[in-house]
Write a protein that holds these residues in place. Structure first.
Motif, PDB file in Angstrom:
ATOM      1  N   GLU A  29       0.500  -1.547  -0.369  1.00  0.00           N
ATOM      2  CA  GLU A  29       0.136  -0.006  -0.322  1.00  0.00           C
ATOM      3  C   GLU A  29       0.378   1.037   0.127  1.00  0.00           C
ATOM      4  O   GLU A  29       0.486   1.864  -0.643  1.00  0.00           O
ATOM      5  CB  GLU A  29      -0.663  -0.293   1.079  1.00  0.00           C
ATOM      6  N   GLU A  35      -5.401   2.057  -1.529  1.00  0.00           N
ATOM      7  CA  GLU A  35      -5.361  -0.075  -0.771  1.00  0.00           C
ATOM      8  C   GLU A  35      -5.045  -0.789  -1.370  1.00  0.00           C
ATOM      9  O   GLU A  35      -5.467  -0.721  -2.999  1.00  0.00           O
ATOM     10  CB  GLU A  35      -6.909   0.458   0.214  1.00  0.00           C
ATOM     11  N   SER A  37      -7.191  -2.895  -1.420  1.00  0.00           N
ATOM     12  CA  SER A  37      -8.507  -3.332  -2.301  1.00  0.00           C
ATOM     13  C   SER A  37      -8.986  -2.377  -3.794  1.00  0.00           C
ATOM     14  O   SER A  37      -8.863  -2.501  -4.642  1.00  0.00           O
ATOM     15  CB  SER A  37     -10.070  -3.176  -1.346  1.00  0.00           C
ATOM     16  N   ASP A  38      -8.284  -1.480  -4.061  1.00  0.00           N
ATOM     17  CA  ASP A  38      -8.174  -0.083  -4.948  1.00  0.00           C
ATOM     18  C   ASP A  38      -7.384  -1.261  -5.902  1.00  0.00           C
ATOM     19  O   ASP A  38      -7.734  -1.708  -6.920  1.00  0.00           O
ATOM     20  CB  ASP A  38      -7.562   0.290  -4.865  1.00  0.00           C
ATOM     21  N   GLN A 104     -16.505  -5.576   8.334  1.00  0.00           N
ATOM     22  CA  GLN A 104     -15.851  -4.438   8.163  1.00  0.00           C
ATOM     23  C   GLN A 104     -14.016  -5.041   7.525  1.00  0.00           C
ATOM     24  O   GLN A 104     -13.678  -4.724   6.401  1.00  0.00           O
ATOM     25  CB  GLN A 104     -15.384  -3.091   9.514  1.00  0.00           C
ATOM     26  N   GLU A 105     -13.878  -6.139   8.568  1.00  0.00           N
ATOM     27  CA  GLU A 105     -12.527  -7.054   7.801  1.00  0.00           C
ATOM     28  C   GLU A 105     -12.861  -7.424   6.963  1.00  0.00           C
ATOM     29  O   GLU A 105     -12.132  -7.371   6.182  1.00  0.00           O
ATOM     30  CB  GLU A 105     -12.071  -7.164   9.688  1.00  0.00           C
ATOM     31  N   LYS A 108     -12.821  -5.737   3.911  1.00  0.00           N
ATOM     32  CA  LYS A 108     -12.073  -5.417   3.370  1.00  0.00           C
ATOM     33  C   LYS A 108     -11.029  -6.133   2.174  1.00  0.00           C
ATOM     34  O   LYS A 108      -9.932  -5.990   1.682  1.00  0.00           O
ATOM     35  CB  LYS A 108     -10.839  -4.765   4.233  1.00  0.00           C
ATOM     36  N   ARG A 109     -11.574  -7.509   2.574  1.00  0.00           N
ATOM     37  CA  ARG A 109     -10.749  -8.614   1.772  1.00  0.00           C
ATOM     38  C   ARG A 109     -11.588  -9.674   0.755  1.00  0.00           C
ATOM     39  O   ARG A 109     -12.073 -10.228   0.972  1.00  0.00           O
ATOM     40  CB  ARG A 109     -10.314 -10.003   3.028  1.00  0.00           C
ATOM     41  N   GLN A 113     -15.020 -12.673  -0.056  1.00  0.00           N
ATOM     42  CA  GLN A 113     -16.500 -12.128   0.062  1.00  0.00           C
ATOM     43  C   GLN A 113     -17.222 -13.647   0.050  1.00  0.00           C
ATOM     44  O   GLN A 113     -18.120 -13.385   0.292  1.00  0.00           O
ATOM     45  CB  GLN A 113     -15.995 -11.315  -1.113  1.00  0.00           C
TER      46      GLN A 113
END
Length: 153
Positions: A29, A35, A37-38, A104-105, A108-109, A113
């Motif tokens: 990052e 990030e 995820s981006d 939330q954690e 982010k992954r 999902q």
């Protein structure tokens, strides 16, 4: 994710002389200025894996006495991980990992999902982690795990 890598890594870095804690995902990052995820959303997994390789090579060339937490895929795509030092697998069963994470954690992954797919991935990675590790530590208790690692190294 959820195995205690960051918590144990920071504790070890505080207990060991001239040591410090690094996380490969955080390094990515910082190197990419965005990030993870981006990176996954805009560039895809292959690009991310190349970022991991760059960070791994940076670590092997520049890091001494570091306690390094890797992303879950790094050992899968960089089997030469032992070039960076002693490899310890903090083993936690899948159900315990899920219970440790909040929504939330998990959000982010990208690879977490779908829980069924995540468990399948976990089982596949577990076998490889065991093969690559110098030591496997069942991490059901942070303090006991830290003591075991300190005794090993």
């Amino acid at each position: 994710m959820g195995s205690g890598k960051s918590t144990i890594g920071r504790i070890l870095a505080n207990k060991l002389e001239n040591s410090y804690f690094l996380d490969t995902d955080s390094l990515i990052e910082h190197f990419e200025n965005r990030e993870i995820s981006d990176i996954f959303a805009n560039e895809g997994e292959e690009y991310f894996r190349n970022c991991e390789k760059k960070v791994f090579h940076w670590i092997t060339e520049n890091v001494k006495n570091g306690i390094i937490s890797t992303g879950g895929g790094l050992p899968m795509f960089i089997p030469e991980i032992k070039e960076a030092g002693i490899v310890i697998y903090l083993k936690v069963d899948f159900e315990n990992i899920v219970s440790r994470l909040d929504a939330q954690e998990i959000a982010k992954r990208p690879l977490f999902q779908d829980l069924d797919k995540a468990k399948e991935l976990f089982n596949k990675r577990d076998k490889i982690y065991i093969q690559l590790a110098d030591y496997v530590i069942e991490n059901n208790d942070i303090n006991k795990s830290v003591e075991k690692i300190l005794n090993l190294i």
